[in-house]
Design an enzyme around this catalytic site. Structure first.
Site, short mmCIF file in Angstrom:
data_model
loop_
_atom_site.label_atom_id
_atom_site.label_comp_id
_atom_site.label_asym_id
_atom_site.label_seq_id
_atom_site.Cartn_x
_atom_site.Cartn_y
_atom_site.Cartn_z
N ARG A 1 0.85 -1.32 -0.20
CA ARG A 1 -0.01 0.19 0.03
C ARG A 1 0.99 1.29 -0.12
O ARG A 1 0.75 2.40 0.67
CB ARG A 1 -0.98 0.16 1.23
CG ARG A 1 -1.87 -1.15 1.41
CD ARG A 1 -3.01 -1.01 0.24
NE ARG A 1 -4.06 -1.91 0.24
CZ ARG A 1 -4.14 -3.38 0.03
NH1 ARG A 1 -2.81 -3.70 -0.75
NH2 ARG A 1 -5.24 -4.12 0.39
N SER B 1 -10.24 -0.75 3.66
CA SER B 1 -9.62 -0.90 5.14
C SER B 1 -9.15 0.23 5.37
O SER B 1 -8.29 1.21 4.82
CB SER B 1 -8.24 -1.79 4.63
OG SER B 1 -8.64 -3.21 4.09
N GLU C 1 -4.52 3.89 6.28
CA GLU C 1 -4.42 3.73 5.18
C GLU C 1 -4.56 4.93 4.31
O GLU C 1 -3.94 5.43 3.32
CB GLU C 1 -5.09 2.45 4.54
CG GLU C 1 -4.19 1.74 3.38
CD GLU C 1 -5.29 0.67 2.77
OE1 GLU C 1 -6.02 1.01 1.89
OE2 GLU C 1 -5.37 -0.52 3.01
#
Ligand code: EPU
Length: 353
Positions: A167, A249, A349
């Site tokens: 990520r 998420s 995130e």
């Protein structure tokens, strides 16, 4: 060359997947590379700090956005070339990610099926190095085209230059920070090229996919079958932002050393963990949050999704939407309780604006 019309006080509620109410002080729609160059040639616009907005599926807006918002709407899909080893396919950064995945399969160019139904735009896919069910963008990436927001120069990056991580990419780092070569706030991605390898090979092995394989009795699924499985799995455990605002998420899955992991397992035998190729252990953040009792809980209109504790949701809908402040208050409360119980710091995130 005249800049596209700057729009003032542009409402962003329908342009972020949480559905948070906020305005862009000034927004310019970027449909072509030349639109960016025109903005940079306009003295009033060029001098302003800039914020690049894609599909808005990975941001938390904590107030009105003061930097000039460049809303990326570059469209187009095409096969660049086909070799005995791969199809090289290009899509405009403003294209919807899932629509492009479905289109490649319909054209007979498989390879992106594990990444079906991820919300957001093509341009955001390398920024986040999106990933799901055993495939990350970097595994199917060829190159990208971008424009330097300071000089207006177009440039191309290959996978190594994007410095992909979990990520993570060069687009999430600021130049100079930790000695990094960073492009955060410096580049606007206009087109992305994918390398879809031949012969196609199914990527299975992920627990949810193996369960589908066992349940259906289909041992050798084709790409369309995997696409359908991934869509069904995601629909069952992840909320659709069109009906329940969210940003996927909310935290990254943390990694720990084998020693730290052994210590945690001794205290928490049920902890969900996966070994990584470098020897570290990845822990399921959703499990950690769930274990702290957060599933289904709320602070104000910010809630923890009741089927997946890693996803924070807008419980107020469009009429009484969550604020960015409420989302961040809930996020911090979760971080504190996970830290107090497990000694692990969860890292968000999404980009907090
Ligand atoms: N779990 C719980 N309780 C929960 C949530 C999860 O016990 O409330 C357990 C699950 O039972 C499972 C484990 O945690 O054993 C992992 O859960 P899951 O398979 O749902 O995957 P994840 O690690 O939570 C990651 C990605 C997702 C991606 C899926 C599938 C991150 C931060 N998230 O989720 O990506 O779709 O794997 O590959 O890496 C996203 O980034 O926005 C995203 C949705």
């Amino acid at each position: 060359m005249s800049a596209p019309l700057p729009l003032s006080s542009f409402p962003l509620q329908t342009h972020n997947s949480f559905g948070i109410v906020a305005k862009a002080h000034t927004l310019v729609r970027v449909a072509h590379e030349a639109d960016v160059q025109a903005v940079l040639a306009d003295p009033a616009l060029a001098a302003r700090p800039k914020f690049v907005l894609g599909g808005g599926s990975n941001i938390v807006l904590t107030g009105d956005v003061k930097p000039l918002v460049l809303k990326v709407e570059v469209m187009g899909r095409r096969l660049i070339h086909e070799t005995p080893k791969a199809w090289i396919v290009e899509a405009g950064a403003g294209e919807n990610w899932h629509a492009v995945v479905a289109w490649t399969l319909a054209q007979g160019w498989p390879g992106l099926e594990n990444l079906a139904l991820i919300p957001g735009s093509v341009g955001a896919s390398p920024v986040q190095n999106i990933g799901a069910y055993g495939v990350e963008l970097q595994d199917r990436f060829e190159s990208l085209h971008a424009i330097d927001l300071v000089t207006g120069q177009a440039f191309t990056l290959n996978a190594a230059q994007c410095a992909f991580g979990y990520r993570d990419s060069v687009f999430k780092h600021t130049a100079g920070q930790d000695g990094d070569f960073g492009l955060a706030g410096r580049a606007l991605i206009t087109r992305v090229r994918f390398r879809l390898p031949k012969p196609w090979k199914a990527v299975l092995g992920y627990a949810d996919l193996e369960r589908k394989r066992a349940d259906t009795g289909i041992d050798q699924p084709d790409a369309q079958q995997i696409f359908d499985w991934v869509c069904a799995i995601r629909r069952a455990k992840l909320p659709d932002p069109a009906t329940l605002g969210n940003a996927g998420s909310f935290f990254k899955n943390p990694t720990v050393s084998p020693d730290q992991c052994a210590d945690i397992i001794a205290r928490e035998p049920g902890i969900v963990h996966y070994p990584m190729p470098n020897g570290d252990i990845k822990l399921a953040a959703g499990w950690l949050i769930d274990a702290c009792g957060w599933k289904g809980k709320s602070i104000g209109n910010a809630g923890v999704y009741d089927k997946q504790a890693l996803v924070l949701v807008n419980r107020g809908g469009a009429a009484n939407p969550v604020t960015g402040g409420e989302v961040m208050t809930l996020a911090r409360a979760i971080q504190t309780s996970v830290y107090e119980r497990f000694g692990i710091r969860l890292e968000p995130e999404p980009v907090v604006v």
